[in-house]
Design a protein around this motif. Structure first.
Motif, PDB file in Angstrom:
ATOM      1  N   VAL A 102       0.881  -1.214  -0.256  1.00 45.00           N
ATOM      2  CA  VAL A 102      -0.014   0.046   0.170  1.00 45.00           C
ATOM      3  C   VAL A 102       0.669   1.139  -0.063  1.00 45.00           C
ATOM      4  N   LEU A 103       2.600   0.744   0.231  1.00 48.50           N
ATOM      5  CA  LEU A 103       3.036   2.439   0.609  1.00 48.50           C
ATOM      6  C   LEU A 103       4.172   2.055  -0.360  1.00 48.50           C
ATOM      7  N   ALA A 104       4.120   0.827  -1.284  1.00 48.09           N
ATOM      8  CA  ALA A 104       4.791   1.021  -2.364  1.00 48.09           C
ATOM      9  C   ALA A 104       5.023   2.378  -3.378  1.00 48.09           C
ATOM     10  N   ASP A 105       4.257   3.258  -3.520  1.00 53.52           N
ATOM     11  CA  ASP A 105       4.363   4.539  -4.186  1.00 53.52           C
ATOM     12  C   ASP A 105       4.509   5.549  -3.797  1.00 53.52           C
ATOM     13  N   TRP A 106       5.409   5.757  -2.838  1.00 51.22           N
ATOM     14  CA  TRP A 106       5.112   7.201  -1.607  1.00 51.22           C
ATOM     15  C   TRP A 106       6.500   7.409  -2.353  1.00 51.22           C
ATOM     16  N   GLU A 107       5.940   8.765  -2.261  1.00 55.16           N
ATOM     17  CA  GLU A 107       6.998  10.195  -3.010  1.00 55.16           C
ATOM     18  C   GLU A 107       7.065  11.260  -1.692  1.00 55.16           C
ATOM     19  N   GLU A 108       8.314  11.359  -1.777  1.00 56.32           N
ATOM     20  CA  GLU A 108       8.665  12.367  -0.820  1.00 56.32           C
ATOM     21  C   GLU A 108       8.086  14.124  -1.038  1.00 56.32           C
ATOM     22  N   GLY A 109       6.831  15.023  -0.108  1.00 53.60           N
ATOM     23  CA  GLY A 109       6.433  15.918  -0.464  1.00 53.60           C
ATOM     24  C   GLY A 109       4.931  15.488  -0.622  1.00 53.60           C
ATOM     25  N   GLU A 110       4.378  14.137  -1.018  1.00 55.71           N
ATOM     26  CA  GLU A 110       3.316  13.804  -0.986  1.00 55.71           C
ATOM     27  C   GLU A 110       2.239  14.451  -0.123  1.00 55.71           C
ATOM     28  N   GLY A 111       3.426  14.985   1.795  1.00 57.01           N
ATOM     29  CA  GLY A 111       2.223  14.759   2.446  1.00 57.01           C
ATOM     30  C   GLY A 111       1.097  13.764   3.707  1.00 57.01           C
ATOM     31  N   ARG A 112      -0.055  13.329   3.607  1.00 59.23           N
ATOM     32  CA  ARG A 112      -0.286  12.929   4.240  1.00 59.23           C
ATOM     33  C   ARG A 112      -1.349  11.187   4.022  1.00 59.23           C
ATOM     34  N   ARG A 113      -1.569  10.875   3.934  1.00 56.63           N
ATOM     35  CA  ARG A 113      -2.605   9.540   3.723  1.00 56.63           C
ATOM     36  C   ARG A 113      -3.155   8.538   4.079  1.00 56.63           C
ATOM     37  N   VAL A 114      -4.111   8.378   4.422  1.00 56.67           N
ATOM     38  CA  VAL A 114      -4.720   7.229   5.282  1.00 56.67           C
ATOM     39  C   VAL A 114      -4.483   6.002   4.693  1.00 56.67           C
ATOM     40  N   LEU A 115      -3.624   5.195   5.347  1.00 57.50           N
ATOM     41  CA  LEU A 115      -3.328   3.950   5.353  1.00 57.50           C
ATOM     42  C   LEU A 115      -4.544   2.599   5.637  1.00 57.50           C
ATOM     43  N   ALA A 174      -5.430  -3.909  27.504  1.00 57.70           N
ATOM     44  CA  ALA A 174      -6.120  -2.672  28.586  1.00 57.70           C
ATOM     45  C   ALA A 174      -7.591  -2.813  28.378  1.00 57.70           C
ATOM     46  N   ALA A 175      -7.848  -2.578  27.329  1.00 56.63           N
ATOM     47  CA  ALA A 175      -9.425  -1.862  27.368  1.00 56.63           C
ATOM     48  C   ALA A 175      -9.562  -3.614  27.141  1.00 56.63           C
ATOM     49  N   GLY A 176      -9.727  -4.250  28.145  1.00 56.26           N
ATOM     50  CA  GLY A 176     -10.476  -5.683  27.416  1.00 56.26           C
ATOM     51  C   GLY A 176     -11.910  -5.901  27.314  1.00 56.26           C
ATOM     52  N   THR A 177     -12.639  -5.478  27.721  1.00 52.78           N
ATOM     53  CA  THR A 177     -13.739  -5.821  27.480  1.00 52.78           C
ATOM     54  C   THR A 177     -13.542  -5.013  25.896  1.00 52.78           C
ATOM     55  N   LEU A 178     -13.478  -4.319  25.374  1.00 53.44           N
ATOM     56  CA  LEU A 178     -13.386  -4.351  24.265  1.00 53.44           C
ATOM     57  C   LEU A 178     -12.583  -5.148  23.110  1.00 53.44           C
ATOM     58  N   GLY A 179     -11.296  -4.606  23.545  1.00 55.83           N
ATOM     59  CA  GLY A 179     -10.959  -5.952  22.606  1.00 55.83           C
ATOM     60  C   GLY A 179      -9.872  -5.892  21.414  1.00 55.83           C
ATOM     61  N   PHE A 180      -9.297  -6.764  20.129  1.00 53.84           N
ATOM     62  CA  PHE A 180      -8.767  -6.023  19.428  1.00 53.84           C
ATOM     63  C   PHE A 180     -10.093  -5.686  18.466  1.00 53.84           C
ATOM     64  N   THR A 181     -10.712  -6.673  18.213  1.00 53.76           N
ATOM     65  CA  THR A 181     -12.669  -6.277  17.713  1.00 53.76           C
ATOM     66  C   THR A 181     -12.617  -4.751  17.753  1.00 53.76           C
ATOM     67  N   GLY A 182     -12.631  -4.175  19.016  1.00 54.53           N
ATOM     68  CA  GLY A 182     -13.709  -3.674  18.940  1.00 54.53           C
ATOM     69  C   GLY A 182     -12.796  -2.258  19.535  1.00 54.53           C
ATOM     70  N   VAL A 183     -11.106  -2.107  20.031  1.00 64.13           N
ATOM     71  CA  VAL A 183     -10.692  -1.174  19.637  1.00 64.13           C
ATOM     72  C   VAL A 183     -10.057  -0.746  18.701  1.00 64.13           C
ATOM     73  N   GLN A 184     -10.213   0.521  18.040  1.00 64.42           N
ATOM     74  CA  GLN A 184     -10.574   1.037  16.819  1.00 64.42           C
ATOM     75  C   GLN A 184      -8.868   1.746  16.515  1.00 64.42           C
ATOM     76  N   GLY A 185      -9.269   1.903  15.252  1.00 67.07           N
ATOM     77  CA  GLY A 185      -7.277   2.127  14.914  1.00 67.07           C
ATOM     78  C   GLY A 185      -6.958   3.133  13.508  1.00 67.07           C
ATOM     79  N   GLU A 186      -5.805   3.903  13.700  1.00 67.15           N
ATOM     80  CA  GLU A 186      -5.874   4.332  12.042  1.00 67.15           C
ATOM     81  C   GLU A 186      -4.785   4.337  12.429  1.00 67.15           C
ATOM     82  N   ILE A 187      -3.575   3.852  10.771  1.00 64.35           N
ATOM     83  CA  ILE A 187      -2.327   4.646  10.608  1.00 64.35           C
ATOM     84  C   ILE A 187      -2.450   5.860   9.463  1.00 64.35           C
ATOM     85  N   VAL A 188      -1.490   6.504   9.237  1.00 70.00           N
ATOM     86  CA  VAL A 188      -1.195   7.840   8.482  1.00 70.00           C
ATOM     87  C   VAL A 188       0.173   7.502   8.298  1.00 70.00           C
ATOM     88  N   SER A 189       0.536   7.874   7.161  1.00 69.46           N
ATOM     89  CA  SER A 189       1.935   8.102   6.412  1.00 69.46           C
ATOM     90  C   SER A 189       1.692   9.293   6.204  1.00 69.46           C
TER      91      SER A 189
END
Length: 278
Positions: free
Chosen positions: A164-177, A202-217
């Protein structure tokens, strides 16, 4: 009459940047804190020669039990957690430096069961997570309703299991991956989202499926990583924290996380047969 505290023997599995940091601290500061280096293992043992005392080098990880360590610290790869985690807990406390491995439900349960069976602690270091103990307290009290974490880094700092990041270029700014559950995110970026995995534990009642995440380049982030945590509780309660973690270009781990891991290790002195965020 005063009695001296027992010396804790620590085994370190992995000798990348973080492993080397922990080993150096153990050799320099460990004796004054009641810690001693039990062994160091690295996939390429030649890398250790001349840097680690010869007597501390463990060539074959299968023989870890012979070193009789009180605590074993994994700081290399989730695969080691899968292959050796249950075995480690049968002999010692175990600090999981790659908690993204715990997104595997079956492995998570096996490690929890081994911890209870042998009366040893499965330690999960906070790493770059800010407010982990508070999240855990909210979880335990039943007031935690939602948890979202965003991690933003320079694209050179990501190690992804896709192109998904194979085509990144300097200066492109922000990209939600990616944006979704941490359970889905961990297999995609196992080396980058350990902070999210610690939050999910830590948030055991939510767990891995309940906790939401986002990674940004973000090509603007040349000097630090950003970790944002949004916690939602009951009755309109919410917290939003932003952590800027200094980091070199290409570095998976921010520099402040090294000290955080060392502080976590100092806590690993036994908390019974359970999971413990440290």
């Amino acid at each position: 009459m005063e009695t001296s505290s027992p010396i804790l023997r620590v085994g370190v599995v992995g000798y990348g940047h973080l492993g080397k940091y922990l080993v150096d601290r153990l050799l320099k500061d460990g004796p004054g804190l009641g810690l001693t280096l039990g062994f160091v293992w690295n996939r390429n043992s030649d890398k250790l020669k001349g840097l680690v005392p010869a007597e501390a080098i463990l060539e074959d990880l299968s023989f870890f039990a012979n070193r009789r360590c009180n605590v074993i610290v994994e700081v290399c790869h989730p695969q080691i957690v899968r292959e050796f985690g249950v075995h480690f807990l049968s002999q010692s406390h175990f600090m999981v430096g790659s908690p993204s491995a715990l997104s595997d439900f079956d492995l998570n349960q096996k490690l929890r069961q081994a911890s209870m069976q042998h009366g040893r602690t499965l330690y999960v270091p906070s790493g770059a997570l800010w407010g982990g103990q508070d999240i855990q307290r909210m979880n335990d009290s039943g007031t935690l309703k939602a948890l979202f974490i965003r991690m933003s880094k320079h694209p050179s700092c990501f190690r992804l299991k896709s192109d998904v990041l194979a085509d990144w270029e300097e200066g492109e700014g922000r990209r939600v991956l990616f944006r979704g559950s941490v359970a889905e995110l961990c297999p995609l970026a196992p080396n980058n989202v350990n902070t999210m995995a610690a939050a999910a534990m830590a948030a055991g009642t939510l767990g891995f499926t309940g906790v939401q995440g986002e990674i940004v380049s973000d090509t603007e982030l040349r000097d630090y990583h950003i970790v944002e945590v949004e916690v939602t509780g009951s009755d309109g309660f919410s917290v939003h924290t932003v952590r800027r973690n200094p980091a070199r270009l290409g570095a998976v781990t921010g520099s402040a996380t090294y000290q955080s891991f060392w502080n976590s290790l100092l806590i690993c002195k036994g908390h019974g047969g359970r999971v413990y965020l440290c």
